[in-house]
Motif scaffolding. Structure first.
Motif, mmCIF file in Angstrom:
data_model
loop_
_atom_site.group_PDB
_atom_site.id
_atom_site.type_symbol
_atom_site.label_atom_id
_atom_site.label_comp_id
_atom_site.label_asym_id
_atom_site.label_seq_id
_atom_site.Cartn_x
_atom_site.Cartn_y
_atom_site.Cartn_z
ATOM 1 N N VAL A 104 -48.901 42.738 90.331
ATOM 2 C CA VAL A 104 -49.488 43.135 90.292
ATOM 3 C C VAL A 104 -49.753 43.634 88.843
ATOM 4 O O VAL A 104 -49.608 45.203 88.930
ATOM 5 N N PRO A 105 -49.848 43.210 87.440
ATOM 6 C CA PRO A 105 -49.199 44.351 86.036
ATOM 7 C C PRO A 105 -50.599 44.660 85.524
ATOM 8 O O PRO A 105 -51.504 44.117 85.659
ATOM 9 N N LEU A 106 -51.006 45.437 85.404
ATOM 10 C CA LEU A 106 -51.915 46.513 84.389
ATOM 11 C C LEU A 106 -50.760 47.095 82.900
ATOM 12 O O LEU A 106 -49.626 47.908 82.832
ATOM 13 N N GLU A 107 -51.144 46.545 82.231
ATOM 14 C CA GLU A 107 -50.071 46.624 80.666
ATOM 15 C C GLU A 107 -51.544 46.566 79.854
ATOM 16 O O GLU A 107 -51.720 44.782 79.990
ATOM 17 N N TYR A 108 -51.033 47.265 78.938
ATOM 18 C CA TYR A 108 -50.596 49.077 78.481
ATOM 19 C C TYR A 108 -51.761 49.561 78.669
ATOM 20 O O TYR A 108 -53.003 49.384 78.009
ATOM 21 N N LEU A 109 -51.116 50.565 79.212
ATOM 22 C CA LEU A 109 -52.053 51.723 79.906
ATOM 23 C C LEU A 109 -51.086 52.890 78.683
ATOM 24 O O LEU A 109 -50.558 52.992 78.118
ATOM 25 N N ALA A 110 -52.204 54.256 78.118
ATOM 26 C CA ALA A 110 -51.834 55.722 77.248
ATOM 27 C C ALA A 110 -50.786 56.127 78.545
ATOM 28 O O ALA A 110 -51.567 55.337 79.792
ATOM 29 N N THR A 111 -49.534 56.148 78.557
ATOM 30 C CA THR A 111 -48.550 56.985 79.592
ATOM 31 C C THR A 111 -49.617 58.026 80.535
ATOM 32 O O THR A 111 -48.961 57.331 81.556
ATOM 33 N N ARG A 146 -60.557 48.715 81.208
ATOM 34 C CA ARG A 146 -59.937 48.088 80.331
ATOM 35 C C ARG A 146 -58.376 49.048 80.160
ATOM 36 O O ARG A 146 -58.496 49.851 80.260
ATOM 37 N N MET A 147 -57.787 47.576 79.205
ATOM 38 C CA MET A 147 -56.653 48.476 78.652
ATOM 39 C C MET A 147 -56.132 49.247 78.341
ATOM 40 O O MET A 147 -57.793 49.208 77.264
ATOM 41 N N HIS A 148 -55.865 49.587 77.678
ATOM 42 C CA HIS A 148 -55.082 50.161 76.381
ATOM 43 C C HIS A 148 -55.622 49.163 75.074
ATOM 44 O O HIS A 148 -55.488 48.264 75.410
ATOM 45 N N PRO A 149 -56.546 49.788 74.346
ATOM 46 C CA PRO A 149 -56.832 48.574 73.246
ATOM 47 C C PRO A 149 -55.711 47.996 72.163
ATOM 48 O O PRO A 149 -55.707 47.065 71.137
ATOM 49 N N LEU A 150 -54.567 49.081 71.750
ATOM 50 C CA LEU A 150 -53.142 47.994 71.473
ATOM 51 C C LEU A 150 -52.509 47.087 72.458
ATOM 52 O O LEU A 150 -51.327 46.423 72.166
#
Length: 606
Positions: free
Chosen positions: A173-180, A29-33
């Motif tokens: 294909v975007p992956l937004e957002y992740l921890a840096t 999963r992506m970042h919770p925010l």
């Protein structure tokens, strides 16, 4: 009796260590925010503005529901908060606020819950949506690059947006957002697998192993510290080769944009002054000075927004290019730019289809050049025409000759030393004595009266070179291994002059390969040479799977070491396998070979 159906085979996954990489074939999963930065923050702001402007009407409507017998006639002209305090509805108001917050949190949680991604040995896949589901997939062998964007609000708390650039229209294909740190690790895994390597990279990004931080609070604190530190020191400097880094001094960057803007500013200013002068002359000629003064005042008022817009556009261009750097990494060429919102683009080898080196007349006293490229962007045509998309085609906004040479060494690493003179002395700066370029004949000079001596081409087994322009010097390089096509065109006037136009075809981008007025016989010979050299270059090109050669070399070295360390063993009677001749061809015309069964080492079978 029919055989039972086998379960569908899952996508192959690379042999990786799950503790250090997310390229394990499982869904993550992506970042919770993520929902907050993908429209949730804007939604909250809009809701706050609506509530602030309509608080009286909303308060009147709400209190008429919860207290229909209360005296709320005077609420329209007052503050609903005062009415709540006076009538002891504080708990009701807090309950409503809490309910709204729970509603927003629930919606955000659902949005986050239904956004997942996975990385297998063959593709990157993203699926999302609650009512309307969508699923996008990017094959790893078609990846054209990976972009990592850190928008300013998300960057402060250590988040980043990843975009896998595909080979096709609207194929990203975007992956937004992740921890840096996680986004950097995912980027390294994708590029490592796209290179043809058998496993994802096993190093740890940003010096922090997954799972090393015990609590969510510690992870958030580390992300914020990382984001604030990057604002000062820069980003993506951990794995670059220090000797290959090319940076642009701030003074040069600002000066180049100001010089470029001066020409357009003067052009529009002359048009504005000419139009204003014509109107003023006609007004004063008719004897209406008061009307003329009004028109002049209005014109000055209209000029102020124009000046502000010009300054804003110039600053936007400068801020996008601030803190620019380009460097070599194990995964390809990495380009980073941006002051507040930072964009990092990693271009693997073999993904650059054309290179353009340009110098304007205003930049010539300073020796500055700009380098642009054609590459597959994975965006639609409308998206490619936006300024943000065009920024990805500029690999050097402004640089000296030394900077350009270092950048060319990074983006065209397979260029032989023999083409150096075709690039500079005879190309960008030419023509010189004994010019190797085939140029426009004198009888066609009227087509390019200023630049006909420069307007020409040269071809080698590596690339096709096109040189043109005097006011704007331009040299275009088309690596033949990635040339998309080549054509000749001839109109009636061309036939009379025995000349023709040539065009090298590339992917969509700012680099164009059109030449006019080339000698007809030379153009026909060029067509044959380009076809022959392109076939040879494409057959030898390994840029699309740039790590396979290294893997093969390592395998051969390992096999040689093992063979040297282990002495040969002579075959015994029990292990020797006699050669068997192939049987006669079968009815289908194939030849089969039957090998005798080797002795079993685990005892007789039941």
């Amino acid at each position: 009796m029919s055989e039972p159906l086998l379960p569908p085979a899952s996508a192959p996954t690379p042999p990786v260590d799950e503790r250090t990489t997310l390229a394990d074939g499982a869904w993550h999963r992506m970042h919770p925010l993520t929902p907050l930065f993908k429209g949730g923050l804007v939604l909250i702001i809009i809701a706050g503005i609506v509530i602030s402007n309509m608080r009286e009407r909303l308060g009147f409507w709400f209190f008429s529901l919860v207290a229909p017998d209360a005296d709320i006639d005077g609420l329209t002209g007052g503050d609903p908060i005062d009415w709540v305090l006076e009538n002891n509805f504080v708990l009701v108001g807090l309950g409503v606020v809490l309910g709204v917050l729970v509603l927003f949190i629930g919606i955000f949680w659902l949005v986050w819950r239904f956004q997942e991604f996975r990385i297998t040995g063959e593709h990157v896949e993203v699926r999302k949506g609650i009512l309307f589901r969508s699923q996008r997939r990017a094959p790893l062998d078609r990846v054209q690059g990976v972009n990592l964007t850190r928008p300013f609000p998300a960057r402060i708390i250590g988040l980043a947006k990843l975009e896998v650039v595909g080979a096709g229209t609207d194929a990203n294909v975007p992956l937004e957002y992740l921890a840096t740190a996680r986004a950097e690790s995912v980027r390294a895994d994708i590029l490592r697998l796209a290179s043809g390597a058998r496993a994802a990279r096993q190093d740890r990004i940003a010096g922090v192993a997954p799972g090393a931080l015990a609590t969510a609070r510690a992870q958030l604190v580390n992300s914020v510290n990382h984001g604030v530190t990057d604002l000062i020191t820069g980003v993506d400097l951990a794995d670059v080769q220090a000797e290959s880094v090319v940076k642009i001094p701030t003074g040069r960057l600002v000066g180049s944009h100001l010089l470029s803007g001066v020409l357009w500013f003067l052009f529009f200013a002359l048009i504005y002054v000419a139009a204003l002068g014509g109107v003023a002359w006609s007004v004063f000629r008719d004897g209406d000075p008061e009307g003329g003064i009004i028109i002049l005042t209005m014109s000055v008022g209209l000029a102020v927004p124009f000046i502000i817009a010009t300054i804003g556009v110039t600053w936007a261009q400068i801020s996008k290019s601030l803190r620019y750097s380009i460097a070599s990494t194990p995964d390809g060429v990495r380009i980073t730019y941006g002051l507040l919102t930072t964009v990092t683009e990693t271009i693997p080898p073999g993904r650059i289809f054309a290179v353009d080196i340009t110098q304007s007349l205003l930049w010539r006293p300073f020796g500055w050049w700009v380098v642009r490229i054609n590459r597959m962007s994975g965006k639609s045509l409308a998206q490619q025409q936006s300024s943000s998309a065009q920024q990805f085609n500029v690999v050097l906004p402004v640089g000296t000759r030394a900077d350009v040479e270092r950048v060319l060494a990074l983006i065209l690493p397979d260029a032989p030393e023999s083409v150096r003179s075709l690039i500079w002395e005879n190309g960008a700066l030419g023509p010189s004595e004994n010019d190797p370029y085939e140029t426009m004949p004198r009888r066609a000079a009227w087509r390019r009266p200023l630049s006909w001596r420069r307007h020409g081409y040269a071809v080698t087994p590596f690339a096709l070179f096109q040189r043109r322009g005097v006011v704007w010097r331009k040299l275009v390089i088309f690596p033949l291994a990635r040339l998309q096509g080549f054509s000749l065109s001839q109109g009636p006037i061309d036939r009379l002059q025995r000349v023709t136009g040539v065009q090298a075809h590339s992917v969509t981008g700012p680099v164009q390969g059109v030449l006019a007025g080339i000698e007809r016989d030379s153009a026909l010979g060029l067509l044959d040479e380009v076809a022959r050299f392109t076939a040879l270059a494409a057959a030898q090109d390994r840029g699309h799977r740039w790590a396979e050669a290294l893997e093969e070399a390592l395998d051969q070295a390992s096999a040689s070491d093992v063979a040297a360390a282990v002495p040969p063993v002579a075959p015994t009677a029990a292990t020797a396998v006699p050669p068997v001749a192939p049987t006669a061809p079968t009815a289908a015309g194939t030849v089969t070979v039957e090998w005798p069964e080797s002795p079993r080492q685990d005892g007789p079978s039941a």
